[in-house]
Motif scaffolding. Sequence first.
Motif, PDB file in Angstrom:
ATOM      1  N   ASP A 124       7.088   3.923  64.141  1.00 20.47           N
ATOM      2  CA  ASP A 124       7.643   3.893  62.781  1.00 20.47           C
ATOM      3  C   ASP A 124       7.653   2.480  62.192  1.00 20.47           C
ATOM      4  OD1 ASP A 124       8.008   6.612  62.716  1.00 20.47           O
ATOM      5  OD2 ASP A 124      10.136   6.552  63.223  1.00 20.47           O
ATOM      6  N   THR A 142      11.339   3.509  56.899  1.00 20.84           N
ATOM      7  CA  THR A 142      12.172   4.694  56.804  1.00 20.84           C
ATOM      8  C   THR A 142      11.502   5.652  55.833  1.00 20.84           C
ATOM      9  OG1 THR A 142      13.519   3.663  55.061  1.00 20.84           O
ATOM     10  CG2 THR A 142      14.304   3.464  57.334  1.00 20.84           C
ATOM     11  N   TYR A 143      11.930   6.901  55.844  1.00 21.19           N
ATOM     12  CA  TYR A 143      11.221   7.928  55.082  1.00 21.19           C
ATOM     13  C   TYR A 143      12.173   8.748  54.235  1.00 21.19           C
ATOM     14  CZ  TYR A 143       7.160   6.764  57.853  1.00 21.19           C
ATOM     15  OH  TYR A 143       6.111   6.091  58.412  1.00 21.19           O
ATOM     16  N   ASP A 151      12.073  -0.841  55.461  1.00 17.77           N
ATOM     17  CA  ASP A 151      13.517  -1.000  55.630  1.00 17.77           C
ATOM     18  C   ASP A 151      13.876  -2.436  55.994  1.00 17.77           C
ATOM     19  OD1 ASP A 151      16.267   0.129  56.039  1.00 17.77           O
ATOM     20  OD2 ASP A 151      15.882  -0.545  58.093  1.00 17.77           O
TER      21      ASP A 151
END
Length: 305
Positions: A124, A142-143, A151
């Motif tokens: 990630d 982040t999603y 982030d």
Amino acid sequence: MTTTTFGQLCFRSLRMLGMLVALTLTLASPAARGATIGSLLYGIDDAGSIYEINPAEQSSTLVKTGASTSLANSLAYDGAREQLLFVNKDLDLQFWDRTSGSVTSLGNPLSLTADPGNAAYYQDAYWYFDTNSTVLHKASLTYAGNTPSVDSISSFSIAGMAATGDNTNTFGDIAIDTAQGILYASTSRGRFYSIDLADPENSFTQIAASLGSDRSVGLQLSFSADNNTLYGHRYADGTWYTINPATGAATEIAGFITIPTGGVGFRDLGGAAAVPEPSTLALAGIGLVGGLAHQVRRRRLRTAA
């Protein structure tokens, strides 16, 4: 007594045939994947178009025309979400969604002043070196739904990695063995090294020295989806190689050359997706379809007789 006509029999057989075809397609879908038989690597050309490259078949397929402005670079493929991140010539971070085909710009959350010319996706995060520096960055993502955002950015100053003279840390490319958490790099002058991402600041290992002042000998890099093969690609002439990560030795893949546009190869590679192998159940379904079709033909012949 109920009599079944040949026409009714054909209708029922064809209906069953359609059901079996649907079942076979379902079993062969990505959701029913079993083993894999190779990898699709992702590359971008000078015009900003994205390609899927299959080294096993020695083929490349255009999948998105003009995904970005020309001279995009710094590709990183997120296999879990099937998204390819990259930097365009305006230094905006963009991503192509493989499923929808859409391209979205995230602006310049990395605060870039120059295109890194290298990137890889891992856990990630979007990893990259500043151009000609010894600083490795990890941009944690982040999603919101399926849309990434940066982030935070962590920076690691790599001890023991001088970036002067023939060791300038321009690229070339980086690729990450996601099973081991090891980053490999090929600089524009051919220096090949590794960094353990569990301790990036203290794990620099030079595997092969720079080849001199020629800045065209570095390779674009991508691991296969299973991390078993490290591929290299030369932008200047489109030649493909397999690379031994332990020694940096590059072995040319005979006959495999890709020149997508402008007489040169891909500007960058970004990672790989697995090529699915049809499951045993799917193959069995194909056999059932074929068998049913054979029975319909036999009945038609008997009726005609």
